[in-house]
Design a protein around this motif. Structure first.
Motif, PDB file in Angstrom:
ATOM      1  N   THR A 117       6.212  -3.784  -6.871  1.00 27.59           N
ATOM      2  CA  THR A 117       6.462  -2.329  -6.537  1.00 27.59           C
ATOM      3  C   THR A 117       7.682  -1.513  -7.165  1.00 27.59           C
ATOM      4  O   THR A 117       7.990  -0.576  -6.596  1.00 27.59           O
ATOM      5  CB  THR A 117       6.653  -2.485  -4.866  1.00 27.59           C
ATOM      6  N   ASN A 130      -5.227  15.211   4.407  1.00 32.30           N
ATOM      7  CA  ASN A 130      -4.710  15.075   5.600  1.00 32.30           C
ATOM      8  C   ASN A 130      -3.504  15.825   5.813  1.00 32.30           C
ATOM      9  O   ASN A 130      -2.665  15.848   6.673  1.00 32.30           O
ATOM     10  CB  ASN A 130      -4.400  13.493   6.037  1.00 32.30           C
ATOM     11  N   THR A 180       8.975   2.048  -6.786  1.00 28.92           N
ATOM     12  CA  THR A 180       8.270   3.230  -7.369  1.00 28.92           C
ATOM     13  C   THR A 180       8.054   4.141  -6.186  1.00 28.92           C
ATOM     14  O   THR A 180       7.883   3.943  -5.201  1.00 28.92           O
ATOM     15  CB  THR A 180       6.716   2.613  -7.704  1.00 28.92           C
ATOM     16  N   GLY A 181       8.428   5.350  -6.657  1.00 32.52           N
ATOM     17  CA  GLY A 181       7.909   6.678  -5.722  1.00 32.52           C
ATOM     18  C   GLY A 181       9.094   6.425  -4.552  1.00 32.52           C
ATOM     19  O   GLY A 181       9.079   7.212  -3.649  1.00 32.52           O
ATOM     20  N   THR A 204      -3.515  13.430   0.783  1.00 29.12           N
ATOM     21  CA  THR A 204      -4.540  12.869   1.182  1.00 29.12           C
ATOM     22  C   THR A 204      -4.186  11.632   2.038  1.00 29.12           C
ATOM     23  O   THR A 204      -4.934  11.101   2.871  1.00 29.12           O
ATOM     24  CB  THR A 204      -5.532  12.296   0.255  1.00 29.12           C
ATOM     25  N   VAL A 205      -2.922  11.216   1.916  1.00 30.55           N
ATOM     26  CA  VAL A 205      -2.547  10.051   2.632  1.00 30.55           C
ATOM     27  C   VAL A 205      -1.094  10.466   3.513  1.00 30.55           C
ATOM     28  O   VAL A 205      -1.064  10.084   4.513  1.00 30.55           O
ATOM     29  CB  VAL A 205      -1.794   9.079   1.428  1.00 30.55           C
ATOM     30  N   SER A 206      -0.374  11.426   2.941  1.00 25.32           N
ATOM     31  CA  SER A 206       1.009  11.624   3.520  1.00 25.32           C
ATOM     32  C   SER A 206       1.405  13.107   3.213  1.00 25.32           C
ATOM     33  O   SER A 206       1.161  13.781   1.994  1.00 25.32           O
ATOM     34  CB  SER A 206       1.887  10.600   3.520  1.00 25.32           C
ATOM     35  N   GLU A 212       4.101  13.696   2.071  1.00 24.36           N
ATOM     36  CA  GLU A 212       5.133  13.512   1.063  1.00 24.36           C
ATOM     37  C   GLU A 212       4.290  13.783  -0.490  1.00 24.36           C
ATOM     38  O   GLU A 212       4.980  14.290  -1.208  1.00 24.36           O
ATOM     39  CB  GLU A 212       5.437  12.018   0.974  1.00 24.36           C
ATOM     40  N   GLN A 213       3.036  13.561  -0.509  1.00 19.59           N
ATOM     41  CA  GLN A 213       2.209  13.998  -1.694  1.00 19.59           C
ATOM     42  C   GLN A 213       2.402  15.407  -1.913  1.00 19.59           C
ATOM     43  O   GLN A 213       2.560  15.642  -2.845  1.00 19.59           O
ATOM     44  CB  GLN A 213       0.881  13.682  -1.453  1.00 19.59           C
ATOM     45  N   ILE A 257      -6.688   8.862   7.281  1.00 23.28           N
ATOM     46  CA  ILE A 257      -6.379   8.209   6.065  1.00 23.28           C
ATOM     47  C   ILE A 257      -7.276   7.122   5.713  1.00 23.28           C
ATOM     48  O   ILE A 257      -8.019   6.983   4.723  1.00 23.28           O
ATOM     49  CB  ILE A 257      -4.778   7.676   6.105  1.00 23.28           C
ATOM     50  N   HIS A 314      -1.169   2.063   0.001  1.00 27.71           N
ATOM     51  CA  HIS A 314      -0.212   2.945   0.593  1.00 27.71           C
ATOM     52  C   HIS A 314       0.998   2.305   1.275  1.00 27.71           C
ATOM     53  O   HIS A 314       2.205   2.441   1.284  1.00 27.71           O
ATOM     54  CB  HIS A 314      -0.437   4.339   1.124  1.00 27.71           C
ATOM     55  N   ILE A 347       1.898  -0.920   1.307  1.00 21.74           N
ATOM     56  CA  ILE A 347       2.772  -2.043   0.601  1.00 21.74           C
ATOM     57  C   ILE A 347       3.015  -1.376  -0.815  1.00 21.74           C
ATOM     58  O   ILE A 347       4.153  -1.637  -1.138  1.00 21.74           O
ATOM     59  CB  ILE A 347       1.895  -3.230   0.847  1.00 21.74           C
ATOM     60  N   LEU A 348       1.912  -1.171  -1.531  1.00 19.58           N
ATOM     61  CA  LEU A 348       2.186  -1.022  -2.855  1.00 19.58           C
ATOM     62  C   LEU A 348       2.643   0.676  -3.335  1.00 19.58           C
ATOM     63  O   LEU A 348       2.998   0.858  -4.274  1.00 19.58           O
ATOM     64  CB  LEU A 348       0.841  -1.225  -3.574  1.00 19.58           C
ATOM     65  N   ARG A 349       2.589   1.282  -2.231  1.00 16.37           N
ATOM     66  CA  ARG A 349       3.427   2.694  -2.297  1.00 16.37           C
ATOM     67  C   ARG A 349       2.599   3.730  -3.170  1.00 16.37           C
ATOM     68  O   ARG A 349       3.220   4.531  -3.947  1.00 16.37           O
ATOM     69  CB  ARG A 349       4.989   2.485  -2.812  1.00 16.37           C
ATOM     70  N   LYS A 350       1.285   3.520  -3.244  1.00 16.21           N
ATOM     71  CA  LYS A 350       0.483   4.397  -3.918  1.00 16.21           C
ATOM     72  C   LYS A 350      -0.776   4.858  -3.297  1.00 16.21           C
ATOM     73  O   LYS A 350      -1.357   4.262  -2.244  1.00 16.21           O
ATOM     74  CB  LYS A 350      -0.165   3.576  -5.031  1.00 16.21           C
ATOM     75  N   PRO A 351      -0.886   6.197  -3.115  1.00 16.78           N
ATOM     76  CA  PRO A 351      -0.192   7.297  -3.891  1.00 16.78           C
ATOM     77  C   PRO A 351       1.267   7.579  -3.584  1.00 16.78           C
ATOM     78  O   PRO A 351       1.939   7.873  -4.497  1.00 16.78           O
ATOM     79  CB  PRO A 351      -1.098   8.573  -3.973  1.00 16.78           C
ATOM     80  N   VAL A 352       1.743   7.347  -2.368  1.00 15.28           N
ATOM     81  CA  VAL A 352       2.960   7.349  -1.906  1.00 15.28           C
ATOM     82  C   VAL A 352       3.065   6.487  -0.711  1.00 15.28           C
ATOM     83  O   VAL A 352       2.021   5.961  -0.155  1.00 15.28           O
ATOM     84  CB  VAL A 352       3.303   8.830  -1.076  1.00 15.28           C
ATOM     85  N   ALA A 353       4.098   6.163  -0.302  1.00 12.77           N
ATOM     86  CA  ALA A 353       4.236   5.062   0.830  1.00 12.77           C
ATOM     87  C   ALA A 353       3.904   5.663   2.066  1.00 12.77           C
ATOM     88  O   ALA A 353       4.530   6.730   2.554  1.00 12.77           O
ATOM     89  CB  ALA A 353       5.669   4.559   0.758  1.00 12.77           C
TER      90      ALA A 353
END
Lengths: 387, 589
Positions: free
Chosen positions: A261, A54, A236-237, A126-128, A130-131, B461, B441, B443-449
């Protein structure tokens, strides 16, 4: 999405790993948005069309990262850094022959990133976006650490290196030296702290300073503070320069898992607090602390190649111990290896980063972070006979 | 349907599927071509292929298959590969009805030499199937009628693994489970009722064989990468993570994020939650770790006497959703559902719907009494056994069923995570949290928030996550490990096991095909945009805000735009229907 692609394009420049206006980031939902227009868009669009992702990022890195990337890409299709970040998350760094979809797509089908000599680094999310930003930043960090570590071993082995190699090393040393020696900001929030608000303010300040002093890249690192029977720790992160709202309270007795978290290094931080009187812990990835941890002249050691989880010697830099440790838990994890070593002002985890302690607040923890890094930097210069 | 198997040696897959017909008590062997395996991987993907020709039949038709399928990674050293898929058409929703389930049944099916088992037909009397390697027998089980889980398991014995139904399925409960051993349940959508419709009380499998691995050294490298990532993950291996507390580790987090469904989703904050979290279960019941065969995370928890500790969804729904602050009652309700064979999420949500319709707070005795009434189909239980949607329709208040496509929502309020809102709506089996699991992602921030209060970017997504999870359920592996690892590492494991060189992106293409096929099956049964919709409550009512967190009603316009974006990204029409072009592109026509 537009807000995100702009944010991370800006952050790359802010972190000094790209020049202004170099990064181009595309974000795709039903439609694609770009951080800027540019000639790279067609190639990047073709790549996105062939991958289930994405977001995509491409940028020429700033010097000295560009030269480092080019040197390490010579005569190979894959670069193998050994630092913790690469070993755990990137695995390796593939080299693409050209900035062309047909060269890059096969690589990105199996890895998060590719470097294109002379052109730049490409990564995706794949999500943001930011990755993509995190991966890009990790690649720059890993290449830098590998380059200077390899250089030391090459010098030590008496290898002949071309003049360009030496020039790039000189650029690395000169630019980093001037930056770190000129950096003069320190925390002003002093402890002991009395409430959650004071803790959050101090952590946010220390986080921002850790980033602005370049003791971390992207958001890597973590930070915590003990107040009574609660440990406050970065999530985390979380980006250390954006900690507001991203700090988890964690009861020392474990009676709430709301902090699930929290940083993967929560257990290490807690163990240190339980065994010492410290009230603050700061963890960054200063480059020369990491490089110096990876330089060991015991070439015949039985654990050579396994230094990230085993060390035959009790190594130190000045008063600071170097310990093995993989990210997280388990018998070889940092949660196990670090706490016994962190009884003084700091400890370095091999190939990973530096942890420092604060008696009441982050003033001494941050000062130690900078001081230990300077010591490591100077030691490296001495090791390579830099003048 | 007999395929000629390729003569080349298969790795990972056995190349054999067992088809059992209970009407005439015969069985045959299917040898799928290697191309079919590569196209659908295994597990959920391959099961879907065999369900598709029958999807327009009624769930209780003798020809409707009940499918038990493993993936190529099962019974190999690949991490978290002890899972499998159970699939049929859902009696509760009418949609595709698949469930990923753990335990050791998948491993025994594979050890016995089968990639999957297809059960069709209907026995004249209650029966059982016994499979020992390639030996298959169908036996009388009439004497087990009405028997609950534990005595039935004791009867079957500890050797091998079993899938079985309880009295709820025999009494027509639409949300009946298939238990896999004592701790694992295929519950969502009511697969137990399909099994009951075939007059099958249990299936027992005992396998002794090994699964061939193409390149064990390469698999070990992939395994090392996955283990390293798991150790680095706070939600998996951290001291507050699911290895320590089970999925109950999420309980405090959902509460702190103001998205704990309370009182049939009228509120999102439950004041008693801090006294009912996973730590209290650990302290009170002295929990022990257990889990699927071959898993190093061990997310399941049991009490000192071996009783299953409720999963997060059950913990939350049998407390907050019903305003119950009695920990023992949650344990008892969980135990009752397990023993009687009912899906805990739907059971609790149906009781919450009942409580709202009758405007009463259920007392502990009422909750357990109603659960028994449902399972025995007695009194009001004859209506509650239909699930909340049909019950609310009977009561002429359909808007009080907190479900999508008839499947009740799990313990994440969609007003607190907009990706979750969209994922509930697009899920092919109804309001399932696991199809896309955006909680990872948001809530748990994985792989990123990601921003949990925004629909921006969420359409794509969710689509990508659905595809990825379809792959995971086809390999088969556990979704939890994907909090840490990714298909980058698992494609290496898949290639090493099967000898089929594949990248993460190759697997994603298979995942897209698998998910689109489910969308096609639902479309054949008339599901469209009207069914991809949340209950009106979430657009009209706010949740329980705090001074720092505002839980506002969802914007209907923003939701609809996100849904339309999803359709575009997924390659569906504007009404959510599959297209000829996309179907052909994916090799589904």
């Amino acid at each position: 999405m537009k807000e995100l692609v702009d944010k991370y394009a800006g952050k790359l420049a802010l972190h000094g790993i790209c020049d202004d206006n170099e990064p181009i980031i595309g974000g795709l939902d039903a439609d694609i948005v770009w951080s800027r227009d540019g000639s790279e868009q067609q190639v990047l669009t073709d790549i996105m069309d062939n991958l289930n992702i994405n977001s995509i990022l491409f940028s020429k890195p700033a010097e000295p990262f560009l030269s480092i990337m080019d040197i390490l890409s010579r005569d190979t299709d894959t670069i193998y850094p050994e630092d913790s970040e690469t070993r755990t998350f990137l695995h390796d760094i593939p080299v693409a022959g050209a900035f062309e979809p047909e060269k890059i797509i096969p690589i990105l089908k199996r890895r998060k990133t590719a470097v294109v000599p002379g052109r730049g680094i490409i990564s995706f999310g794949t999500v943001s976006p930011e990755q993509a930003f995190v991966t890009y930043s990790s690649v720059c960090f890993s290449l830098y650490v590998k380059f200077l570590t390899d250089y030391y071993y090459s010098i030590k082995a008496g290898k002949t290196l071309d003049s360009h190699y030496h020039e790039v090393v000189r650029d690395c040393i000169d630019s980093y030296g001037s930056f770190i020696h000129e950096f003069s900001s320190y925390p002003v929030c002093t402890g002991p702290f009395h409430n959650e608000e004071e803790v959050a303010a101090a952590m946010s300040e220390a986080g921002r300073l850790t980033v602005s002093s370049r003791m971390v890249d992207s958001f890597f690192g973590n930070i915590s503070c003990r107040l009574g029977d609660t440990v406050y720790i970065s999530q985390t992160g979380s980006s250390l320069d954006e900690l507001e709202g991203h700090i988890d309270p964690c009861p020392m007795d474990g009676s709430s898992s709301a902090a699930v978290t929290a940083s993967s290094e929560l257990s290490a931080h807690k163990s240190v607090y339980q065994g010492t009187g410290y009230r603050a812990i700061l963890h960054g990835h200063p480059k020369f602390s990491v490089i110096q941890s990876m330089i060991c002249d015991d070439l015949d050691c039985a654990n050579r190649g396994l230094c990230f989880k085993k060390c035959s010697r009790g190594r130190h830099i000045a008063d600071v111990p170097i310990v093995p440790g993989e990210v997280g838990t388990g018998p070889t994890g940092i949660s196990t290896t670090l706490p016994p070593a962190l009884s003084g002002r700091g400890a370095i985890v091999w190939g990973h980063g530096l942890f420092t302690t604060g008696k009441d607040d982050f003033t001494d923890a941050f000062a130690s972070l900078l001081d230990i890094e300077k010591t490591c930097f100077e030691q490296y210069c001495s090791f390579i006979n830099y003048r | 349907m007999i395929h000629i198997m390729s003569t080349s040696k298969l790795y990972g897959w056995t190349g054999r599927i067992l088809s059992v017909n209970l009407s005439d008590r015969t069985h045959t062997v299917i040898n799928p071509p290697i191309e079919l395996y590569k196209k659908f991987i295994g597990g959920k993907g391959l099961a879907g292929h065999y369900l598709r020709p029958h999807i327009m039949e009624s769930w209780d038709s003798p020809t409707m298959p009940l499918l038990f399928f493993t993936g190529p990674l099962v019974n190999t050293p690949s991490p978290t590969s002890g899972r499998m898929t159970i699939m049929s058409r859902s009696p509760l929703t009418g949609t595709v009805g698949d469930t990923s389930v753990g335990g050791k049944l998948g491993i025994h099916i594979k050890k016995a030499g089968w990639d999957g088992i297809i059960i069709t037909g209907r026995s004249d009397t209650l029966c059982s199937i016994k499979i020992t390697d390639d030996k298959v027998s169908i036996n009388d089980a009439a004497h087990l009628a009405g028997m609950e889980l534990t005595p039935c398991l004791n009867y079957i014995g500890a050797e091998g693994a079993a899938a079985l139904i309880g009295p709820a399925a025999e009494n027509g409960v639409l949300f009946s489970t298939i238990a896999v051993g004592s701790h694992f349940f295929a519950g969502r959508g009511g697969p137990g009722l399909v099994m009951a419709s075939k007059n099958l009380k249990y299936m027992h499998v005992h396998g002794t064989g090994k699964t061939a691995v193409h390149d064990m050294d390469e698999l070990k490298k992939a395994r090392e990468e996955i283990f390293r990532l798991a150790s680095a993950s706070p939600i998996l291996r951290g001291e507050l993570g699911i290895a320590e507390f089970g999925t109950g580790a999420l309980f405090d987090l959902m509460h702190s994020r103001r998205m704990m469904p309370t009182k049939n989703f009228t509120r999102t904050h439950f004041p008693s939650a801090p006294d009912m979290n996973a730590w209290h279960y650990r302290e009170k019941y002295k929990t022990k770790k257990t889990g699927c065969a071959g898993c190093h995370i061990l997310c399941k928890k049991s009490s000192a006497n071996g009783s299953p500790i409720p999963e997060f969804e059950t913990m939350s729904h049998f407390s907050a959703l019903l305003e119950n602050n009695n920990l023992d009652l949650v344990m008892e309700a969980n135990s009752l559902c397990n023993e009687l064979g009912m899906d805990t999420i739907t059971a609790a949500a149906t009781l919450a719907c009942y409580a709202e319709i009758y405007d009463e707070k259920l007392a502990p005795g009422q909750i357990t009494g109603l659960l028994r009434d449902i399972a025995c189909s007695e009194g009001i239980g004859t209506e509650l056994k239909l699930g909340s949607r049909l019950f609310a329709e009977l009561m002429e208040q359909p808007e009080l069923s907190m479900s999508v496509k008839g499947l009740e929502m799990s313990a994440y309020d969609p007003r607190g995570a907009y990706g979750m809102a969209l994922a509930y709506a697009t899920s092919t089996r109804g309001a399932c949290h696991l199809r896309a699991y955006p909680i990872s992602h948001e809530i748990l921030r994985k792989p990123v928030a990601t921003d949990r209060f925004s629909f921006s970017g969420k359409a794509r997504i969710i689509k990508l996550s659905e595809d990825m999870n379809a792959v995971i359920d086809s390999l088969t592996a556990c979704k939890f490990i994907f909090f840490a690892a990714s298909l980058e590492e698992y494609s290496r494991a898949y290639s090493a096991v099967t000898g089929t060189a594949s990248t993460a992106q190759d697997l994603m293409e298979a995942g897209e095909r698998i998910y689109y096929q489910e969308r096609m099956m639902n479309a054949e049964n008339g599901f469209s945009i009207d069914d991809d919709m949340l209950p009106p409550r979430f657009f009209n009512e706010a949740g329980s805000s705090s001074k720092d967190i505002a839980i506002s009603p969802l914007s209907r316009d923003d939701f609809k735009q996100a849904l339309l974006n999803y359709y575009r990204v997924r390659g569906l029409s504007e009404t959510g229907m599959p297209t000829e072009k996309k179907s052909r592109e994916l090799g589904l026509k």
